[in-house]
Write a protein that holds these residues in place. Structure first.
Motif, short mmCIF file in Angstrom:
data_model
loop_
_atom_site.label_atom_id
_atom_site.label_comp_id
_atom_site.label_asym_id
_atom_site.label_seq_id
_atom_site.Cartn_x
_atom_site.Cartn_y
_atom_site.Cartn_z
N HIS A 1 -2.80 -0.16 -3.97
CA HIS A 1 -3.82 -0.27 -2.92
C HIS A 1 -3.73 -1.57 -2.14
N VAL B 1 0.89 -1.17 0.00
CA VAL B 1 0.00 0.00 0.00
C VAL B 1 0.92 1.21 0.00
N PHE C 1 -5.69 6.36 4.56
CA PHE C 1 -6.25 5.40 3.61
C PHE C 1 -6.15 3.97 4.15
N LYS C 2 -5.01 3.66 4.75
CA LYS C 2 -4.81 2.29 5.28
C LYS C 2 -5.87 1.95 6.33
N ARG D 1 -9.08 1.26 4.37
CA ARG D 1 -8.90 0.01 3.62
C ARG D 1 -9.10 -1.21 4.49
N GLN D 2 -8.63 -1.14 5.72
CA GLN D 2 -8.65 -2.28 6.64
C GLN D 2 -10.05 -2.87 6.81
N GLU E 1 -12.19 -6.92 -2.82
CA GLU E 1 -12.00 -5.99 -1.70
C GLU E 1 -12.19 -4.55 -2.15
N LEU E 2 -11.65 -4.23 -3.32
CA LEU E 2 -11.83 -2.88 -3.87
C LEU E 2 -13.31 -2.57 -4.09
N TYR F 1 -12.31 -3.37 4.71
CA TYR F 1 -12.86 -4.07 3.54
C TYR F 1 -12.05 -5.30 3.13
N THR G 1 -7.48 6.82 -4.16
CA THR G 1 -6.67 5.72 -3.64
C THR G 1 -5.19 6.01 -3.92
N MET H 1 -5.08 -4.51 -2.65
CA MET H 1 -6.38 -5.15 -2.49
C MET H 1 -6.70 -6.02 -3.70
N LEU I 1 -14.89 -1.59 -0.90
CA LEU I 1 -14.50 -0.23 -0.52
C LEU I 1 -15.26 0.79 -1.37
#
Length: 382
Positions: A176, A154, A371-372, A375-376, A182-183, A378, A172, A178, A186
């Protein structure tokens, strides 16, 4: 490097088939796919859904490069030769399905292999299709596939609002870390799409796995993405794509080297090696592209050797390439065009003003931490 037997991984289409296609039973299905949509045995997702019991596959949609992944230009509508189904291009007159295209569809199914880069356009195609599914109350199913460069990287600046579009679907970072599933999760929540989303998860994949640590067959996701090393280097070298530098398109090894007729390869190689970028070494070289930028012209530049892919830092490497070209060759290098894919004004300013390229990445760290955290929420895989 990993040793030993690769892990057995089932992709979304393998899991869907294993479960007897129950998720799609009695539904009229539109499939968004290309040459990467295939099961473990190499059978196309198109053909599997066309023959699946109780499933009515009504139409196909193709992304950039077309259904067979061979085109490096605008793509026209076509007919799939095996099923006879109409293939609507989402990289031609329109980049999203229209009402007419979706008039007999209950479920949209997405099955495309991506590589982990914000500017790889398959993610925008997915986002656009999710929006259209939400507008029409059509269910959206993602058949998940691995992130080829692990799900751990990431990195890079977040895309500015002004740059959002087909090479940056949302705010993003460059990488990313992912999967497409997962994306999609998100996008659906964070960007307020709100479609009826279901992800058919991978079975047997873990975040730390590189593609060559699975037992899956590599299929070029786009014409110039021919191996895992190129997928790794895509995160850095592609930042030069819009400038007056060849990134190796029209050669046997796109993204593994870059150069131009105005570059001194020995000087560039020496400077980049002196920068001590983690996981990379550079060798001066000459090459003549047979297509794309500088077609038929002799270029000098560098061949990039990945010495440790786990240590490699794509965004840092990419901005260091740009900073070094600017500092060595000044006005000969179109520095301003780096912003086309860097997509962040602060990072662009840092490349211009930094005395040392190591300073550049400091400007995006705070936003990357935020962002992290988002992201977590998802992530689907350990």
């Amino acid at each position: 490097m990993a040793m030993g037997r690769p892990a057995t991984v089932l992709t979304g289409i393998d899991v869907l088939a294993r479960d007897g296609f129950k998720l799609l039973a009695g539904k009229r299905v539109a499939l968004i796919t290309n040459q990467t949509g295939r099961d473990r045995e190499g059978k196309r997702t198109v053909d599997l859904l066309a023959k699946a019991p109780g499933v009515k596959l009504t139409k196909l949609f193709s992304p950039e490069h077309g259904l067979f992944g061979l085109l490096d230009e605008k793509v026209s509508d076509a007919t799939d030769p095996t099923t006879g189904l109409h293939v609507y291009s989402l990289y031609g007159k329109t980049r999203r399905p229209t009402t007419r295209m979706l008039d007999d569809v209950d479920v949209m199914v997405f099955d495309i292999q991506h590589v982990d880069a914000r500017y790889y356009t398959y993610t925008a195609t997915m986002g656009n299709c999710m929006e259209e599914a939400a507008r029409r109350k059509i269910k959206f199913v993602v058949l998940d596939r691995p992130n080829p460069t692990t799900g751990l990287i990431v990195d890079g600046p977040i895309a500015d609002k002004v740059h959002l579009g087909f090479t940056a679907y949302g705010p993003t970072p460059i990488a990313h870390g992912m999967t497409m599933g997962e994306l999609a999760r998100l996008y659906n929540r964070e960007y307020g799409i709100g479609c009826d989303l279901e992800v058919v998860k991978l079975d047997g994949w873990k975040r730390a796995m590189w593609f060559d640590e699975t037992d899956l067959m590599w299929v070029n996701p786009s014409p110039n993405m021919r191996n895992l090393t190129q997928a790794v280097l895509y995160l850095s070298v592609t930042l030069l794509e819009a400038t007056n530098v060849s990134v190796g398109r029209g050669t046997d090894q796109p993204f593994e080297y870059f150069g131009a007729p105005w570059i001194d390869g020995k000087k560039l190689s020496a400077e980049l090696n002196a920068a001590e970028l983690p996981g990379l070494r550079f060798v001066p070289m000459e090459f003549t592209p047979t297509a794309s930028r500088f077609k038929g012209e002799k270029c000098e530049g560098v061949y990039i050797i990945v010495t440790d892919r786990n240590a490699y830092e794509g965004a840092r490497s990419g901005v260091t390439f740009a900073w070094t070209l600017h500092n060595l060759f000044g006005e000969k290098f179109q520095l301003e065009k780096v912003e086309n894919l860097l997509q962040n004004k602060r990072a662009m300013g840092a490349i211009r003003t930094a005395k040392d390229p190591k300073e550049i990445e400091k400007v995006w760290q705070e936003d990357l931490v935020k962002f992290k955290a988002v992201r977590q929420k998802y992530l689907l895989y350990p």
